[in-house]
Scaffold this motif. Structure first.
Motif, PDB file in Angstrom:
ATOM      1  N   SER A  94       0.816  -1.217   0.000  1.00 49.01           N
ATOM      2  CA  SER A  94       0.000   0.000   0.000  1.00 49.01           C
ATOM      3  C   SER A  94       0.849   1.266   0.000  1.00 49.01           C
ATOM      4  O   SER A  94       0.369   2.338   0.339  1.00 49.01           O
ATOM      5  N   THR A  95       2.105   1.162  -0.410  1.00 50.72           N
ATOM      6  CA  THR A  95       3.015   2.303  -0.389  1.00 50.72           C
ATOM      7  C   THR A  95       3.615   2.548  -1.767  1.00 50.72           C
ATOM      8  O   THR A  95       4.027   1.618  -2.444  1.00 50.72           O
ATOM      9  N   LEU A  96       3.650   3.795  -2.148  1.00 50.72           N
ATOM     10  CA  LEU A  96       4.320   4.205  -3.371  1.00 50.72           C
ATOM     11  C   LEU A  96       5.597   4.918  -2.951  1.00 50.72           C
ATOM     12  O   LEU A  96       5.552   5.920  -2.248  1.00 50.72           O
ATOM     13  N   ARG A  97       6.741   4.380  -3.341  1.00 49.13           N
ATOM     14  CA  ARG A  97       8.039   4.945  -2.963  1.00 49.13           C
ATOM     15  C   ARG A  97       8.673   5.638  -4.177  1.00 49.13           C
ATOM     16  O   ARG A  97       8.854   5.018  -5.205  1.00 49.13           O
ATOM     17  N   VAL A  98       9.004   6.910  -3.978  1.00 52.85           N
ATOM     18  CA  VAL A  98       9.616   7.706  -5.044  1.00 52.85           C
ATOM     19  C   VAL A  98      11.007   8.112  -4.597  1.00 52.85           C
ATOM     20  O   VAL A  98      11.184   8.633  -3.493  1.00 52.85           O
ATOM     21  N   SER A  99      11.981   7.873  -5.449  1.00 51.23           N
ATOM     22  CA  SER A  99      13.364   8.243  -5.160  1.00 51.23           C
ATOM     23  C   SER A  99      13.894   9.061  -6.334  1.00 51.23           C
ATOM     24  O   SER A  99      13.858   8.604  -7.478  1.00 51.23           O
ATOM     25  N   VAL A 100      14.365  10.268  -6.020  1.00 53.77           N
ATOM     26  CA  VAL A 100      14.920  11.159  -7.051  1.00 53.77           C
ATOM     27  C   VAL A 100      16.373  11.444  -6.690  1.00 53.77           C
ATOM     28  O   VAL A 100      16.655  11.979  -5.617  1.00 53.77           O
ATOM     29  N   ASN A 101      17.275  11.067  -7.572  1.00 58.49           N
ATOM     30  CA  ASN A 101      18.692  11.407  -7.433  1.00 58.49           C
ATOM     31  C   ASN A 101      19.004  12.460  -8.484  1.00 58.49           C
ATOM     32  O   ASN A 101      18.686  12.271  -9.662  1.00 58.49           O
ATOM     33  N   TYR A 102      19.610  13.557  -8.055  1.00 62.72           N
ATOM     34  CA  TYR A 102      19.886  14.638  -8.992  1.00 62.72           C
ATOM     35  C   TYR A 102      21.228  15.290  -8.664  1.00 62.72           C
ATOM     36  O   TYR A 102      21.769  15.146  -7.576  1.00 62.72           O
ATOM     37  N   ARG A 103      21.750  16.010  -9.668  1.00 69.29           N
ATOM     38  CA  ARG A 103      23.011  16.747  -9.526  1.00 69.29           C
ATOM     39  C   ARG A 103      22.705  18.223  -9.749  1.00 69.29           C
ATOM     40  O   ARG A 103      22.064  18.590 -10.726  1.00 69.29           O
ATOM     41  N   LEU A 104      23.175  19.056  -8.823  1.00 67.71           N
ATOM     42  CA  LEU A 104      22.974  20.503  -8.943  1.00 67.71           C
ATOM     43  C   LEU A 104      23.845  21.063 -10.055  1.00 67.71           C
ATOM     44  O   LEU A 104      25.043  20.786 -10.119  1.00 67.71           O
ATOM     45  N   THR A 105      23.259  21.854 -10.917  1.00 69.53           N
ATOM     46  CA  THR A 105      23.993  22.447 -12.030  1.00 69.53           C
ATOM     47  C   THR A 105      25.040  23.438 -11.531  1.00 69.53           C
ATOM     48  O   THR A 105      26.163  23.458 -12.017  1.00 69.53           O
ATOM     49  N   ALA A 106      24.698  24.240 -10.539  1.00 65.96           N
ATOM     50  CA  ALA A 106      25.599  25.300 -10.061  1.00 65.96           C
ATOM     51  C   ALA A 106      26.843  24.770  -9.359  1.00 65.96           C
ATOM     52  O   ALA A 106      27.917  25.337  -9.496  1.00 65.96           O
ATOM     53  N   THR A 107      26.690  23.679  -8.602  1.00 64.60           N
ATOM     54  CA  THR A 107      27.810  23.201  -7.784  1.00 64.60           C
ATOM     55  C   THR A 107      28.322  21.825  -8.158  1.00 64.60           C
ATOM     56  O   THR A 107      29.420  21.454  -7.766  1.00 64.60           O
ATOM     57  N   VAL A 113      16.112  12.870  -2.955  1.00 61.64           N
ATOM     58  CA  VAL A 113      14.845  13.085  -2.264  1.00 61.64           C
ATOM     59  C   VAL A 113      14.127  11.752  -2.259  1.00 61.64           C
ATOM     60  O   VAL A 113      13.983  11.112  -3.312  1.00 61.64           O
ATOM     61  N   LEU A 114      13.724  11.292  -1.068  1.00 62.59           N
ATOM     62  CA  LEU A 114      12.984  10.040  -0.925  1.00 62.59           C
ATOM     63  C   LEU A 114      11.604  10.358  -0.397  1.00 62.59           C
ATOM     64  O   LEU A 114      11.467  11.084   0.584  1.00 62.59           O
ATOM     65  N   ILE A 115      10.590   9.778  -1.036  1.00 59.18           N
ATOM     66  CA  ILE A 115       9.215   9.999  -0.597  1.00 59.18           C
ATOM     67  C   ILE A 115       8.542   8.643  -0.464  1.00 59.18           C
ATOM     68  O   ILE A 115       8.540   7.849  -1.405  1.00 59.18           O
ATOM     69  N   ASP A 116       8.014   8.369   0.712  1.00 63.56           N
ATOM     70  CA  ASP A 116       7.219   7.167   0.949  1.00 63.56           C
ATOM     71  C   ASP A 116       5.803   7.622   1.208  1.00 63.56           C
ATOM     72  O   ASP A 116       5.539   8.300   2.212  1.00 63.56           O
ATOM     73  N   GLY A 117       4.904   7.284   0.321  1.00 65.05           N
ATOM     74  CA  GLY A 117       3.525   7.729   0.481  1.00 65.05           C
ATOM     75  C   GLY A 117       2.584   6.562   0.462  1.00 65.05           C
ATOM     76  O   GLY A 117       2.699   5.665  -0.371  1.00 65.05           O
ATOM     77  N   GLY A 118       1.653   6.541   1.382  1.00 61.51           N
ATOM     78  CA  GLY A 118       0.655   5.490   1.425  1.00 61.51           C
ATOM     79  C   GLY A 118      -0.432   5.728   0.398  1.00 61.51           C
ATOM     80  O   GLY A 118      -0.796   6.851   0.104  1.00 61.51           O
ATOM     81  N   THR A 119      -0.926   4.651  -0.197  1.00 57.72           N
ATOM     82  CA  THR A 119      -2.057   4.710  -1.112  1.00 57.72           C
ATOM     83  C   THR A 119      -3.033   3.625  -0.693  1.00 57.72           C
ATOM     84  O   THR A 119      -2.722   2.779   0.131  1.00 57.72           O
ATOM     85  N   SER A 120      -4.192   3.640  -1.265  1.00 65.77           N
ATOM     86  CA  SER A 120      -5.161   2.580  -0.989  1.00 65.77           C
ATOM     87  C   SER A 120      -4.790   1.356  -1.795  1.00 65.77           C
ATOM     88  O   SER A 120      -4.224   1.452  -2.864  1.00 65.77           O
ATOM     89  N   ALA A 121      -5.121   0.197  -1.281  1.00 69.34           N
ATOM     90  CA  ALA A 121      -4.807  -1.043  -2.017  1.00 69.34           C
ATOM     91  C   ALA A 121      -5.874  -1.342  -3.048  1.00 69.34           C
ATOM     92  O   ALA A 121      -6.948  -0.881  -3.014  1.00 69.34           O
TER      93      ALA A 121
END
Length: 121
Positions: A94-107, A113-121
């Motif tokens: 019942s969980t949607l897990r989102v993982s975003v790996n990114y590189r900053l352009t300036a530095t 960013v990790l997001i664990d969000g519950g959803t309905s089954a």
């Protein structure tokens, strides 16, 4: 100056600032992911609407759709500030897990960013 999120007034009575550029960009990533299209008055197509999925049906189809919409939204709205190195979305029970790996352009620094969000089954 990078404005802090959520918006606040600091002790001097001025607009609150983010601790540094990396924190500011992380805040922007979260804003893009959690803002629903149509929520912003002058930018009706801003965001990808993860919060709308809290009570939605979960599954591999949803994960694939979220992966595509989140990738497109981040590229469109933050493409000048970061490069998305990977974006994965997993539907687990019942969980949607989102993982975003990114590189900053300036530095050139990498961040995640990790997001664990519950959803309905």
């Amino acid at each position: 100056m990078d404005i802090g999120f959520p918006y606040r007034i600091d002790a001097r009575g001025r607009t609150g600032e983010a601790a540094d550029h990396a924190v500011h960009v992380r805040d922007l990533v979260e804003q893009v992911l959690f803002t629903s299209p149509g929520e912003r008055v002058n930018r009706p197509d801003f965001g990808c609407g993860l919060l709308d999925l809290v009570f939605g049906a979960n599954g591999p189809e949803l994960a694939a759709a979220v992966e595509m919409t989140a990738q497109a939204a981040l590229q469109r709205w933050l493409g000048d500030l970061l490069t998305v190195e990977s974006l994965t979305v997993r539907a687990e029970e019942s969980t949607l897990r989102v993982s975003v790996n990114y590189r900053l352009t300036a530095t050139g620094l990498s961040s995640q960013v990790l997001i664990d969000g519950g959803t309905s089954a």
